[in-house]
Design an enzyme around this catalytic site. Structure first.
Site, mmCIF file in Angstrom:
data_model
loop_
_atom_site.group_PDB
_atom_site.id
_atom_site.type_symbol
_atom_site.label_atom_id
_atom_site.label_comp_id
_atom_site.label_asym_id
_atom_site.label_seq_id
_atom_site.Cartn_x
_atom_site.Cartn_y
_atom_site.Cartn_z
ATOM 1 N N SER A 12 37.791 24.115 33.405
ATOM 2 C CA SER A 12 36.507 24.261 32.714
ATOM 3 C C SER A 12 36.767 24.873 31.341
ATOM 4 C CB SER A 12 35.565 25.173 33.512
ATOM 5 O OG SER A 12 35.270 24.607 34.771
ATOM 6 N N ALA A 256 43.153 35.729 36.070
ATOM 7 C CA ALA A 256 41.792 35.205 36.047
ATOM 8 C C ALA A 256 41.221 35.363 34.642
ATOM 9 C CB ALA A 256 40.907 35.933 37.057
ATOM 10 N N LYS A 257 40.398 34.399 34.244
ATOM 11 C CA LYS A 257 39.758 34.463 32.925
ATOM 12 C C LYS A 257 38.907 35.720 32.789
ATOM 13 C CE LYS A 257 39.237 29.465 32.126
ATOM 14 N NZ LYS A 257 38.254 28.357 32.028
ATOM 15 N N ARG A 258 38.178 36.027 33.870
ATOM 16 C CA ARG A 258 37.244 37.155 33.778
ATOM 17 C C ARG A 258 37.956 38.484 33.576
ATOM 18 N NH1 ARG A 258 37.103 35.508 39.137
ATOM 19 N NH2 ARG A 258 37.987 36.968 40.637
ATOM 20 N N LYS A 260 40.511 38.722 31.637
ATOM 21 C CA LYS A 260 41.189 38.579 30.354
ATOM 22 C C LYS A 260 42.712 38.530 30.531
ATOM 23 C CE LYS A 260 37.481 40.814 27.686
ATOM 24 N NZ LYS A 260 36.608 39.777 28.114
#
Length: 283
Positions: A12, A256-258, A260
């Site tokens: 995404s 994870a993206k969240r 960072k």
């Protein structure tokens, strides 16, 4: 003549890719090469509020840096909403979904107040037709939820729902797996603000693109149970699944993206090479 092997990497564009993404993409790409198959790139951009063109461009840049290639054109979910609407319409006509007017907070409260020991999932019943009509007339937003009760009645139970797992689930599950779609509860298939939700879009995409093998992280193992049910209800083929381990950083937390996590762009700018990255990941 052996059957075709088609797999995909489907990020995404809501942030920059990190090591975990690279690991999954490389595994899928190598599997396609080993089986003389096809590696597809798909952009899952149905979340219009968070998807960004600059992140999509970065995905292409990062994957090319890793040495991956894929056929064009790339499928972007935002360009195929009609496919998902058609699938949803079939489920609506068959009475397999219902309108849920509860907000996310109300759903969370309903789950929190469930009897002790109940599954941490949401299940409900359709509203009486008169109340539903009143809410629709007032323009209240709603989500379309898959009705597990209706699906179970349609299929005569879930006992015949299985999928092949060539990797391993979070608890080491492998081989022929008995699907347990009840683990997901009455999942949301579409929302007014998004139009379509993850499970329905992914199932449609994989079928339309002829994906035969799905290679992804074991954090999505439970998603396979719900997606197997949707495949049965829509008459779609079931791919072979291969869930892999999740990479974790020095602190033991998975990338994870969240959180960072350090991005591939940052690694590249710091002098990392694709070869060294592969070695670090054990590839």
């Amino acid at each position: 003549m052996s059957a075709p092997f088609v797999t995909r990497f489907a990020p995404s564009p809501t942030g920059l890719l990190h090591r975990g993404h690279a690991y999954s993409a490389l595994l899928a790409h190598e599997a396609a090469r080993a089986n003389r198959g096809t590696f597809l790139l798909r952009i899952e951009d149905i979340d219009a509020t968070r998807s960004r063109k600059e992140f999509e461009a970065a995905i292409f840049e990062d994957l090319a840096w890793l040495g991956l290639s894929w056929p064009a054109p790339v499928r972007r979910q935002s360009a195929h909403l009609a496919d998902y609407e058609a699938a949803l319409s079939r489920l609506v006509a068959a009475g397999l979904v219902y309108r849920c007017f509860r907000t996310r907070r109300e759903v969370a409260q309903a789950m929190a107040s469930a009897p002790h020991g109940a599954m941490d999932t949401f299940r409900s019943d359709p509203l009486p037709s008169a109340e539903e009509a009143e809410r629709l007339a007032r323009g209240e937003p709603f989500a379309w939820r898959l009705s597990l009760a209706a699906a179970q009645a349609r299929l005569g139970g879930f006992g015949n729902l299985t999928f092949q797992e060539e990797g391993a689930g979070p608890n080491g599950e492998t081989g022929l797996i008995q699907a347990r779609p009840e683990l997901g509860g009455d999942v949301v298939l579409a929302r007014k603000d998004v139009g379509v939700a993850y499970h329905l879009a992914v199932v449609c995409d994989d079928a339309l693109q002829g994906v035969t093998h799905i290679i992804r992280g074991c954090d999505l193992f439970e998603a396979a149970h719900v997606q197997r049910l949707l495949q049965a209800l829509l008459g779609l083929p079931t791919p072979v699944y291969r869930h892999h381990r999740l990479l974790a950083g020095p602190d033991g937390k998975r990338y994870a993206k969240r959180d960072k996590a350090e991005t591939l762009r940052a690694l590249r700018e710091a002098g990392m090479t694709p070869e060294r990255l592969r070695q670090e990941m054990g590839l």
